[in-house]
Design a protein around this motif. Sequence first.
Motif, short mmCIF file in Angstrom:
data_model
loop_
_atom_site.label_atom_id
_atom_site.label_comp_id
_atom_site.label_asym_id
_atom_site.label_seq_id
_atom_site.Cartn_x
_atom_site.Cartn_y
_atom_site.Cartn_z
N SER A 64 49.31 37.94 33.94
CA SER A 64 49.09 37.88 35.39
C SER A 64 48.39 39.17 35.83
O SER A 64 48.18 40.09 35.04
CB SER A 64 50.41 37.69 36.13
OG SER A 64 51.03 38.94 36.40
N THR A 66 49.26 41.78 37.50
CA THR A 66 49.96 43.06 37.34
C THR A 66 49.79 43.64 35.93
O THR A 66 49.73 44.86 35.76
CB THR A 66 51.46 42.89 37.67
OG1 THR A 66 51.57 42.29 38.97
CG2 THR A 66 52.19 44.21 37.68
N THR A 142 48.14 42.64 49.91
CA THR A 142 48.50 41.23 50.13
C THR A 142 49.88 41.07 50.76
O THR A 142 50.18 40.02 51.33
CB THR A 142 48.43 40.49 48.78
OG1 THR A 142 47.30 40.98 48.05
CG2 THR A 142 48.25 39.00 48.96
N LYS A 193 42.82 34.28 41.81
CA LYS A 193 42.76 34.71 43.21
C LYS A 193 41.48 34.14 43.82
O LYS A 193 41.25 32.96 43.72
CB LYS A 193 42.85 36.23 43.29
CG LYS A 193 44.16 36.78 42.70
CD LYS A 193 45.25 36.95 43.73
CE LYS A 193 46.54 37.46 43.09
NZ LYS A 193 47.48 38.00 44.06
#
Length: 369
Positions: A64, A66, A142, A193
């Motif tokens: 992901s 991160t 976000t 995204k």
Amino acid sequence: MMDDSQILLTPGPLTTSLRTKQAMLKDWGSWDADFNALTATVCRQLLDIIHGQDDYVVVPLQGSGTFSVEAAIATVVPRQGHLLVLDNGAYCKRMAKLATMMGRRVSVLTQPENRPVSPEQLEQTLMQDDSITHVGLIHCETGTGVVNPLQQVSDICQRLGRRLIVDAMSSFAALPIDCRELVFDALISASGKCLEGVPGMGFVFIRQAILESCRDNSYSLVLDLYDQHVYMTRTGQWRFTPPTHVVAALAEALVQFEQEGGQPARLERYTQNFQCLLSAMTQMGLSTYLKPEDLSPIIVTFNSPEDDRFDFKVFYNKVKAQGFILYPGKLTEVETFRVGCIGAISSVQMQKAVNAVGSALKEMGVLHG
Ligand SMILES: *Cc1c(COP(=O)(O)O)cnc(C)c1O
């Protein structure tokens, strides 16, 4: 073209097109020339989006978003480096935490959550502390949707001789990012995204001029982007099992991104979604957490109605029953919820979503009329 699955009004994973989903129906050999070519095409297209062919490389990474933030810091910040994180929200705190956990020296410039970070305070802090080598910035935080002043922060870092690392996870491909105007050592985003791929891989743009100095910085084998880059350049392959279907979906999502008209067209569509959302929600009496001038067309944080009959779980399920997935708030001190404007949706779906919100609120007795 849409299909009949749920519409995700979230900041990733988000709604993907049928074409993107269908691109995952084929299996790929990770060592195969066809898959290597697919990876190379994706990387070339990613570099084109920031006009980075001359000065940057892009390194994809499994996992992901991160994972790629952590990999970028581990790879780009030397072990004796000192990272200053500009903190106006949850993703900023995450960056500071992961950098601290890997043993880097970290300072945090705490800023109010409901405002963009202050370039003036950054400048002051850097002038007062020569030991700070790197600045960490979240482009669009976000957690609230606030957009931080990337160009100004880049200019200050340039002028004061500090290196910049940008988490552009939720802004890349929607907001303008052009490395002919900006300088950064690393900039991070991910497949799921604003490129509207599926989640499962991140990617980090690294300035070519610093690449060699990144050798041996990483404390982690799997997160070592220098090693990933060197291996990929030599073999055309990923170091470890690649997320083949995610790469195939991203390749197809990038074709659609180009067909739509690239970043300006995507921003235009998200802005239409945003305006549709904002005007309808305001008409229902809902207010935004941020001031109007600080709102972004990425994600909007709404204050929960001040009404005892409002309960987010009930509200969420009522909206979900109509086919739309909302997002809880990420703030501790105020009750909020968030609605994403990004993903393969237009203002047609957004209008239906706000209608669903309206009827949910009516059913709960929160909205009258
Ligand atoms: C989505 C996002 C991330 C990555 O989150 P993951 O859950 O690891 O994908 C990081 N930073 C920002 C600003 C984000 O929006």
